[in-house]
Enzyme design. Structure first.
Site: not given
Ligand SMILES: CC(C)(C)[C@H](NC(=O)Nc1cc(F)cc(F)c1)C(=O)N(CC(=O)NO)CC1CCCC1
Ligand SMILES: [Zn+2]
Length: 184
Positions: A154, A157
């Site tokens: 995050e 970003h």
């Molecule tokens: C892009 C996505 C695959 C949706 C990723 N989720 C995730 O890694 N796992 C997940 C999400 C849930 F809500 C519930 C759960 F059990 C598992 C995510 O939210 N992100 C956040 C993002 O895109 N922020 O900009 C990406 C992740 C990659 C590593 C850290 C954050």
């Molecule tokens: Zn992201």
């Protein structure tokens, strides 16, 4: 409420901008945006709401992803040791980090990236983050492994960095130096 229509996708220039710091104490408008970002994450993890509004379940969201050029992020997740994190943060910054690194063996994705990008994303295994929370308090968080990965994803970003910028193009699944997987 924030829906997928509000989340900009790769190719949109706002994802490559370095965000502006937020004035402290935060204005009502900035607090509202950050609260909406945190609410998106909660909604996206609620089966009914997620289904009804076609949300992609997310664990973290940064302001540039909703086309807001401000240094703020929200996270809402439980890590692999069942530690719960739910924060809206203004001006988060990494004040120290380990030499040791980590990565997710499954690679990473992104709410702003509608495709699979295979490969390990090396990140610091431990980070200390300082920020101001939604109540206006200075917080200092010592994070490791999965939590450290989410926060680094995050915070990247907020500096216009996408997760795949860190992937070794020649050997995407080469074991990163001095690293052990966070999800082994
Ligand atoms: C892009 C996505 C695959 C949706 C990723 N989720 C995730 O890694 N796992 C997940 C999400 C849930 F809500 C519930 C759960 F059990 C598992 C995510 O939210 N992100 C956040 C993002 O895109 N922020 O900009 C990406 C992740 C990659 C590593 C850290 C954050
Ligand atoms: Zn992201």
């Amino acid at each position: 409420m924030i829906t997928m229509d509000d989340i900009i996708r790769e190719g949109h220039p706002a994802l490559r901008k370095v965000t502006e710091k937020v004035e402290i104490p935060p204005r009502e408008e900035d607090k509202r945006i950050l609260e909406d970002m945190l609410e998106y994450l909660k909604n996206s993890q609620d089966e009914q709401v997620c289904e009804r509004y076609g949300l992609r379940p997310g664990v973290g969201l940064a302001a540039p992803q909703i086309n807001v050029n401000k240094r703020m992020l929200a996270v809402h997740f439980t890590d692999l040791n069942d530690k719960f994190y739910s924060y809206g943060l203004f001006n988060p910054r990494i004040i120290s980090h380990s030499v040791e690194r980590t990565y997710l063996s499954s690679g990473e994705g992104c709410l702003s990236v509608d495709r699979e990008v295979p490969g390990y994303v090396p990140r610091y295994r431990r980070v200390t983050v300082k920020a101001v929370d939604l109540e206006g308090n200075e917080v200092k968080l010592r994070l490791k492994d999965y939590a450290a990965i989410v926060f680094q994803h995050e915070i990247d970003h907020l500096h216009g960095i996408m997760f795949y910028d860190h992937i070794d193009q020649e050997q995407p699944f080469k074991e990163p130096e001095n690293a052990k997987p966070a999800d082994a």
